[in-house]
Design a protein around this motif. Structure first.
Motif, PDB file in Angstrom:
ATOM      1  N   CYS A   1       0.830  -1.213   0.000  1.00 21.46           N
ATOM      2  CA  CYS A   1       0.000   0.000   0.000  1.00 21.46           C
ATOM      3  C   CYS A   1       0.859   1.255   0.000  1.00 21.46           C
ATOM      4  CB  CYS A   1      -0.953  -0.015   1.190  1.00 21.46           C
ATOM      5  SG  CYS A   1      -2.307  -1.200   0.997  1.00 21.46           S
ATOM      6  N   GLU A   2       1.961   1.237   0.740  1.00 18.50           N
ATOM      7  CA  GLU A   2       2.870   2.386   0.749  1.00 18.50           C
ATOM      8  C   GLU A   2       3.454   2.621  -0.645  1.00 18.50           C
ATOM      9  OE1 GLU A   2       5.382   5.478   2.406  1.00 18.50           O
ATOM     10  OE2 GLU A   2       3.560   4.515   3.128  1.00 18.50           O
ATOM     11  N   VAL A   3       3.901   1.558  -1.289  1.00 20.62           N
ATOM     12  CA  VAL A   3       4.430   1.665  -2.651  1.00 20.62           C
ATOM     13  C   VAL A   3       3.331   2.154  -3.588  1.00 20.62           C
ATOM     14  CG1 VAL A   3       5.325   0.334  -4.613  1.00 20.62           C
ATOM     15  CG2 VAL A   3       6.283  -0.007  -2.336  1.00 20.62           C
ATOM     16  N   GLY A   4       2.138   1.597  -3.454  1.00 15.51           N
ATOM     17  CA  GLY A   4       1.011   2.024  -4.288  1.00 15.51           C
ATOM     18  C   GLY A   4       0.672   3.485  -4.084  1.00 15.51           C
ATOM     19  N   PHE A   5       0.705   3.949  -2.835  1.00  9.19           N
ATOM     20  CA  PHE A   5       0.431   5.352  -2.518  1.00  9.19           C
ATOM     21  C   PHE A   5       1.407   6.266  -3.256  1.00  9.19           C
ATOM     22  CE2 PHE A   5       1.205   9.075   0.215  1.00  9.19           C
ATOM     23  CZ  PHE A   5      -0.085   9.554   0.387  1.00  9.19           C
ATOM     24  N   TRP A   6       2.713   5.956  -3.135  1.00 13.07           N
ATOM     25  CA  TRP A   6       3.722   6.799  -3.776  1.00 13.07           C
ATOM     26  C   TRP A   6       3.694   6.671  -5.298  1.00 13.07           C
ATOM     27  CZ3 TRP A   6       5.492  10.813  -1.525  1.00 13.07           C
ATOM     28  CH2 TRP A   6       5.541  10.852  -0.133  1.00 13.07           C
TER      29      TRP A   6
END
Length: 183
Positions: free
Chosen positions: A9-14
């Motif tokens: 999710c963090e990677v997807g957010f960025w």
């Protein structure tokens, strides 16, 4: 498993932010870029649902669940500011926008105290989510580790207050003033 979801999710957010800015400026598709930027908070909702589902299915709460709550709190409290920060830099680099302003003195101190307010909001959101996860799981034994979040959030808030207080007492000098003092 939860840690993998948090990282995804963090990677997807960025990626949503970076893709949105690239589409908005270098590819000159502002509406599509804005839509991609708006999709970033949806990723936080997905993470919250996944974490709650894991606990509802009987998963034992761990520090990863607590990190998910803190991550979501950060995204909600600071997400708009992070996107605005990146947007100014992309606009300057790719669309002839004004250069980013480097704050110093009173303006930097005021920005630090605004960050304290955002950090307070993050603490309230992350604390509320942590409490909500404890209630959803409805098992004090399996959620005991989530109570550590209260201490972590307290430390984060205290560090941010000390940071702002230090710049209230010793304001940040502008680059020009620092150069004049060194000469």
């Amino acid at each position: 498993m939860i840690l993998t979801l948090i990282v995804a999710c963090e990677v997807g957010f960025w990626m949503a932010i970076l893709t949105g800015l690239v589409v908005r400026y270098p590819l000159r598709r502002p509406r599509l870029g804005a839509a991609l930027l708006v999709s970033a908070p949806v990723i936080d909702v997905v993470l919250l649902v996944l974490v709650a589902t894991d606990l509802l299915r009987g998963g034992t709460a761990s520090w990863q669940h607590g990190v998910a709550a803190i991550y979501i709190g950060f995204s909600v409290a600071f997400g708009h500011r992070v996107i605005a920060w990146a947007d100014v830099r992309f606009a300057h680099r790719f669309a002839g926008g004004p250069a980013p302003v480097r704050l110093a003195g009173v303006s930097y101190t005021v920005a630090c105290w605004k960050d304290v307010a955002r950090t307070g909001l993050m603490v309230v959101i992350a604390g509320g989510l942590t409490w909500g996860l404890i209630v959803v799981a409805n098992d004090p034994v399996s959620t005991a580790e989530l109570l550590v979040n209260a201490r972590i959030l307290g430390v984060i808030l205290v560090v941010d207050v000390v940071w702002a207080l230090s710049y209230t007492i010793w304001p940040k000098r502008s680059p020009r003033a620092s150069a004049a003092v060194e000469s």
